[in-house]
Design an enzyme around this catalytic site. Sequence first.
Site, PDB file in Angstrom:
ATOM      1  N   ASN A 111       0.780  -1.351  -0.127  1.00  0.00           N
ATOM      2  CA  ASN A 111       0.070  -0.116  -0.088  1.00  0.00           C
ATOM      3  C   ASN A 111       0.802   1.498   0.202  1.00  0.00           C
ATOM      4  O   ASN A 111       0.577   2.212  -0.718  1.00  0.00           O
ATOM      5  CB  ASN A 111      -0.858   0.057   1.130  1.00  0.00           C
ATOM      6  CG  ASN A 111      -1.756  -1.121   1.138  1.00  0.00           C
ATOM      7  OD1 ASN A 111      -2.006  -1.651   0.076  1.00  0.00           O
ATOM      8  ND2 ASN A 111      -2.736  -1.336   2.121  1.00  0.00           N
ATOM      9  N   HIS A 157     -17.999  36.075 -30.270  1.00  0.00           N
ATOM     10  CA  HIS A 157     -19.217  35.192 -31.063  1.00  0.00           C
ATOM     11  C   HIS A 157     -18.701  34.712 -32.216  1.00  0.00           C
ATOM     12  O   HIS A 157     -19.434  34.376 -33.005  1.00  0.00           O
ATOM     13  CB  HIS A 157     -20.485  35.927 -31.111  1.00  0.00           C
ATOM     14  CG  HIS A 157     -20.701  36.884 -29.748  1.00  0.00           C
ATOM     15  ND1 HIS A 157     -21.588  36.352 -28.856  1.00  0.00           N
ATOM     16  CD2 HIS A 157     -20.146  38.084 -29.432  1.00  0.00           C
ATOM     17  CE1 HIS A 157     -21.830  37.249 -27.807  1.00  0.00           C
ATOM     18  NE2 HIS A 157     -20.630  38.335 -28.247  1.00  0.00           N
ATOM     19  N   SER A 278      -7.605  12.880 -48.806  1.00  0.00           N
ATOM     20  CA  SER A 278      -8.974  12.171 -49.031  1.00  0.00           C
ATOM     21  C   SER A 278      -8.821  11.220 -49.897  1.00  0.00           C
ATOM     22  O   SER A 278      -8.279  11.410 -51.039  1.00  0.00           O
ATOM     23  CB  SER A 278     -10.267  13.188 -49.287  1.00  0.00           C
ATOM     24  OG  SER A 278     -11.389  12.382 -49.674  1.00  0.00           O
ATOM     25  N   LYS A 284      -8.695  17.607 -51.532  1.00  0.00           N
ATOM     26  CA  LYS A 284      -8.684  17.873 -50.085  1.00  0.00           C
ATOM     27  C   LYS A 284      -7.084  17.835 -49.113  1.00  0.00           C
ATOM     28  O   LYS A 284      -6.528  17.158 -49.571  1.00  0.00           O
ATOM     29  CB  LYS A 284      -9.542  16.897 -49.123  1.00  0.00           C
ATOM     30  CG  LYS A 284     -10.895  16.960 -49.842  1.00  0.00           C
ATOM     31  CD  LYS A 284     -12.144  17.510 -48.672  1.00  0.00           C
ATOM     32  CE  LYS A 284     -11.734  17.598 -47.434  1.00  0.00           C
ATOM     33  NZ  LYS A 284     -13.084  17.150 -46.707  1.00  0.00           N
ATOM     34  N   GLU A 291      -7.641  18.452 -35.600  1.00  0.00           N
ATOM     35  CA  GLU A 291      -8.939  17.779 -35.158  1.00  0.00           C
ATOM     36  C   GLU A 291      -8.608  16.971 -34.182  1.00  0.00           C
ATOM     37  O   GLU A 291      -9.282  16.963 -32.953  1.00  0.00           O
ATOM     38  CB  GLU A 291      -9.622  17.080 -36.266  1.00  0.00           C
ATOM     39  CG  GLU A 291      -9.871  17.671 -37.433  1.00  0.00           C
ATOM     40  CD  GLU A 291      -9.903  17.067 -38.898  1.00  0.00           C
ATOM     41  OE1 GLU A 291     -10.930  16.380 -38.725  1.00  0.00           O
ATOM     42  OE2 GLU A 291      -9.281  17.134 -39.967  1.00  0.00           O
TER      43      GLU A 291
END
Length: 469
Positions: A111, A157, A278, A284, A291
């Site tokens: 422990n 925003h 891609s 792409k 990400e």
Amino acid sequence: MSNKMWGGRFAAGPDAIMAEINASIGFDYRFAAQDIKGSLAHVAMLAATGIVTPETAVAISEGLNQVKGEIERGVFTFSHALEDVHMNVEARLGELIGPEAGRLHTARSRNDQVAVDFRLWIRDTIDHLDGQLRDLQKILADRAISYASNVMPGFTHLQSAQPVTFGHHLLAYVEMFGRDRSRFADSRRRLNECPLGAAALAGTSFPIDREQTARALGFDRPTANSLDSVSDRDFVLEALAAAAICATHLSRFGEEIVLWTTPQFGFVALSDAFTTGSSIMPQKRNPDAAELLRGKAGRVIGALTGLLIVMKGLPLAYSKDMQEDKEGAFDSLHTLSLCIAAMTGMAKDLRPDLKRMKAAAGVGYATATDLADWLVRALGLPFRQAHHVTGALVKIAAERNISLEKLTLEDMRAVEPGITPDVFGVLGVEKSVKSRTSFGGTAPANVRAQARRWKARLEKESHAPPGSR
Ligand code: ARG
């Protein structure tokens, strides 16, 4: 066969499922180095206090060093039947030096042993993360100097709000990573007490010297309460909380890179090194690493939540539930390290499109506040009235689809007769950022000064020993 470490009162071995759910060796083998370090300190203390003979201590130390070598060379076989790293190391020690190995566990329990190992491991990991974050900050501060006067839109925003400089934006993250480092440093300071000698939960009747083991393992002092020593994992929670916050910062940066690299924004580009293609759309270029900074924050946050839930209902002292403290922590801190490395790579790799950023900075009447401030400063208008006048001018410009500085003096005077030609001196995105000289503001001179301050501080820190901040 019953367990050879604790099987004295057991006639039979565990059910296979019992062994499977009980074993932690599949993950706590990562503590091997810390476990042996702790045992070496423990046995040296046992000898110094006369609890074992010097000869036994030498045999045990030599044996432990041999085990350490075997693990480092990758020739050690971890056994599932031996449950965890502590018993694997001790069993191998027994094979190497015989029954004297059994004296190592005097005045100690698994422990306090696991509590020491984990503290040492978290401490090492914090030191590693600190170095990584410092390197990331250095790169960002360097790049902030390069782009101290390049204008980009600042958003609230996610709507164009006021122009800022790209350097200022990068330095915002340098500040965040600085606080992340200080959170880790802070948790390091609190964890740096040695639980060894708390034994199972109540301390021990042997005349141990806890100051000695604490010192030998680089701890500031021994922990003061044996129950607390073996039953809390707040040092893990604090590191995981710091990791979760840091991962959140990285995630937001990742999200910005995702936005900035879209053709619609086009503020920055990443090279082939940090993008993927891609399989169906040849045009792409996907910012997968950015990400993944966003995505991986999820599991880092999850590890913190997971351990909080493990701990929240446990009575003192140790319960086996606490064995669940490890995998989430290993995964979280490893993931964070990977994310920092990926962010560091992208921070070097990012190529800003300065023209595009500047053009975007003027979109959406981002200098309207500058006009309102000028009305207050030059004409003495109350800010609320200046806001109103500016709003009316923005409306006229928007109707004609032109920028504020393209309005004529007559246009302006029709709304507020007091306006003078001086007003054109504050309109324009570069003039706007230059004027924001308040402390912490985006003016290029401020940004340069802040970046230099960071660089000097980071340079100094890279020569300081770990834990000294
Ligand atoms: N493998 C255990 C853990 O990680 C070590 C401590 C075991 N202690 C005990 N009393 N069974 O928590």
